[in-house]
Design an enzyme around this catalytic site. Sequence first.
Site, PDB file in Angstrom:
ATOM      1  CE  LYS A 235      -4.316   1.419   1.914  1.00 30.38           C
ATOM      2  NZ  LYS A 235      -5.520   0.799   2.615  1.00 30.38           N
TER       3      LYS A 235
ATOM      4  NE  ARG B 234     -22.666  -2.944   2.070  1.00 35.26           N
ATOM      5  CZ  ARG B 234     -21.651  -3.256   1.353  1.00 35.26           C
ATOM      6  NH1 ARG B 234     -20.506  -4.123   1.828  1.00 35.26           N
ATOM      7  NH2 ARG B 234     -21.699  -2.969   0.174  1.00 35.26           N
TER       8      ARG B 234
ATOM      9  CD  GLU C 290     -19.600  -1.392   6.953  1.00 35.19           C
ATOM     10  OE1 GLU C 290     -19.770  -2.547   6.124  1.00 35.19           O
ATOM     11  OE2 GLU C 290     -18.567  -0.794   6.787  1.00 35.19           O
TER      12      GLU C 290
HETATM   13  C1  LIG Z   1     -19.184  -1.069   3.117  1.00 34.79           C
HETATM   14  C2  LIG Z   1     -17.990  -0.143   3.453  1.00 34.79           C
HETATM   15  N1  LIG Z   1     -17.390  -0.119   4.669  1.00 34.79           N
HETATM   16  C3  LIG Z   1     -16.264   0.950   4.695  1.00 34.79           C
HETATM   17  C4  LIG Z   1     -15.997   1.551   3.879  1.00 34.79           C
HETATM   18  C5  LIG Z   1     -14.545   2.507   3.695  1.00 34.79           C
HETATM   19  N2  LIG Z   1     -13.438   1.796   3.438  1.00 34.79           N
HETATM   20  C6  LIG Z   1     -13.014   2.272   1.997  1.00 34.79           C
HETATM   21  S1  LIG Z   1     -11.763   1.438   1.571  1.00 34.79           S
HETATM   22  C7  LIG Z   1     -11.485   0.653   2.889  1.00 34.79           C
HETATM   23  C8  LIG Z   1     -10.235  -0.530   2.974  1.00 34.79           C
HETATM   24  C9  LIG Z   1     -10.283  -1.337   2.004  1.00 34.79           C
HETATM   25  O1  LIG Z   1      -9.356  -2.355   1.986  1.00 34.79           O
HETATM   26  P1  LIG Z   1      -8.820  -3.259   0.925  1.00 34.79           P
HETATM   27  O2  LIG Z   1     -10.101  -3.705   0.245  1.00 34.79           O
HETATM   28  O3  LIG Z   1      -8.120  -4.040   1.629  1.00 34.79           O
HETATM   29  O4  LIG Z   1      -8.155  -2.069  -0.102  1.00 34.79           O
HETATM   30  P2  LIG Z   1      -6.892  -1.342   0.119  1.00 34.79           P
HETATM   31  O5  LIG Z   1      -7.324   0.134   0.283  1.00 34.79           O
HETATM   32  O6  LIG Z   1      -6.273  -1.884   1.095  1.00 34.79           O
HETATM   33  O7  LIG Z   1      -6.265  -1.386  -1.146  1.00 34.79           O
HETATM   34  C10 LIG Z   1     -12.672   0.873   3.733  1.00 34.79           C
HETATM   35  C11 LIG Z   1     -12.622   0.343   5.196  1.00 34.79           C
HETATM   36  C12 LIG Z   1     -16.349   1.339   2.482  1.00 34.79           C
HETATM   37  N3  LIG Z   1     -15.856   1.763   1.470  1.00 34.79           N
HETATM   38  N4  LIG Z   1     -17.397   0.528   2.190  1.00 34.79           N
END
Ligand SMILES: Cc1ncc(C[n+]2csc(CCOP(=O)(O)OP(=O)(O)O)c2C)c(N)n1
Length: 638
Positions: A282, A399, A371
């Site tokens: 990342k 959600r 969630e």
């Molecule tokens: C339902 C939902 N909950 C929380 C989020 C907030 N959120 C956006 S990106 C993220 C982390 C995603 O992690 P990952 O899929 O591993 O992607 P990375 O950013 O590490 O590439 C979160 C918690 C979201 N977009 N959707």
Amino acid sequence: MQRLLDRINSPKDLKALSVEQLRQLAQEVRQEIIATTSHHGGHLASSLGAVEIILAIHYVFNTPRDKIIFDVGHQTYAHKLITGRRESFKTLRNLGGLSGFPNREESEYDCFTTGHASTSISAIAGIACARDLAGEKFKTVAVIGDGSMTGGLAFEALNHVGHIKKDLIVVLNDNEMAISPSVGALSLYLSRLITASSYNRFKGDVEYVLKRIPAIGSTLFETAKRIQKSAASLLKPGSLFEELGFKYVGPVDGHDLDVLIETLRKITAFQIPILFHVLTKKGKGYEYAEAQPSSFHGIRAFDIETGEPLPPPADSPNGPSYSDIFGKHMVQLAEHNPKLVAITAAMAEGTGLIEFAKKFPDRLFDVGIAEQHAVTFAAGLASQGLHPVVAVYSTFLQRAYDQICHDVCLQNLPVVFAIDRAGIVGRDGPTHHGVFDLSYLRGLPNVAILSPTSGPELRAMLEWAVKQSRPVAIRYPRGSPSSATSNLQMTPITLGLPEMLREGDDIAVVALGSMVDVALEAAEELAHEGISVAVVNARFAKPLDERFYCHLTERVKGIVSIEDGVAAGGFGSGLLELILKIKPEKGVGFKILGFPDKFIEHGPRPVLLRKYGLDVAGVADAARKLLGARAETHSHET
Ligand SMILES: Cc1ncc(C[n+]2csc(CCOP(=O)(O)OP(=O)(O)O)c2C)c(N)n1
């Protein structure tokens, strides 16, 4: 020297490049992403980590015919840059500019609009089934992070796809991070897969060395093999996914373009569900983002040289944010209340719970991006006498609607929802605006819904909420409270009761939460025109105190309600329902100020509030019109 990037107008242009040139392009794409996000902020670390995956996919597949869905969609800046949006990329996240997420209306290369986590496998499965029903031939790919893979929806999709065995590819972009380090058993499993692959490589090396020891080498190797046999079977790569009906491929280095391209080319030959496990870093390629991936997940404008965020715009309130105030107060309350526990769905930073997590690690439950589970889990905790507080962004709580209804409200369990980012969030846009919570919560029995107008009021509401024996939702916006309301004297919180902040007898402006300071300013402006305006801090969107509002309707000629949410079914419409029910003797004009029945675009929060009339001018205008209409009716009557 002309950049390669300047020659890429569509993914077709990529195909003319060598892999060596693709590597150069990856550098240029990174520089462009860093430069653009430094101006208006954005999802930098995730986008930097996914550059090679995106280039390799577009190199191997034929988009837009082949369909690629990016989960969450926050990592797609490289995709935007090479799919005909290079020139407009500088408008990213600006009003009228490119969206920060894939958007079907923006480009034919964005085949599915995303913003919330864990949707990609379900959506790509639907597309694959539609393709097969139509007898068409194209490839379908979902790119999903290890964090998003923890969402229930992703598991449901894996379960379904493994059963229907469709031709589709899931690229699992594993950086061992969601916003914070990934949590949960799945994350441990993925780490074991990575370790197992190093083990397999290590095993090969050991075999080579042992077999070369004269005389005893082979025996030693056989013994070592026997001892390790059971461990090796446990470490069989990808067995979880294989059992679910996927062919597991990987893990491979997600920044190595040669390996990515070669593997993708090989797996396109298969026509079964494939899980391609790719390891990335990342923030890759920008030292500050690599060192602090959580801070650079979603960052506001920053100085490229130092990595430091720039100060917020002069016209936005500074000081601690609502999230900071909430988090700090949670720590204070927890010190005196051993039953207080906090739940987050992978958003401990954003919701202000980091200090709580440090001080009370066994009372903070980070459930992953889940969630639905967070809410029912909280209901379970509450059923055993604990005081759970679910800290969650308004948009992501959508959600968990059935969990709020069926598991919390129906059983009247004392779960507190600390709903952050309620209202317009700004540049993240329609997938993230928290404008629906008032409407989706208001229809549910038992829940009390509050909204503070200042830091002290948020603290008082939280204190009140954890003492209730019913569900309570407290909604507050992104950013900091305005200093105008933070200095107001405060009366104690009483169920349903608003607070009269300013007396007046022409118009009453009944404002909820962050809209109170707008109402106060509008009242001041109208006073100069000789219009006497009462200002009410509603505090509660539900229940509404009948006596208070009955009295109010008797005293003024018109009521303007204002809320940072959609007007349909929200606070104002609840107030109007009440007024219709109490049938005041004196007819009273009524105007609801809220967002119209459409998805609100992305752009800076103050700009959007102004555009939709949720500002001082909007309130003053509504008040004048109400009074004018009334004066007209009266002159016709006389
Ligand atoms: C339902 C939902 N909950 C929380 C989020 C907030 N959120 C956006 S990106 C993220 C982390 C995603 O992690 P990952 O899929 O591993 O992607 P990375 O950013 O590490 O590439 C979160 C918690 C979201 N977009 N959707």
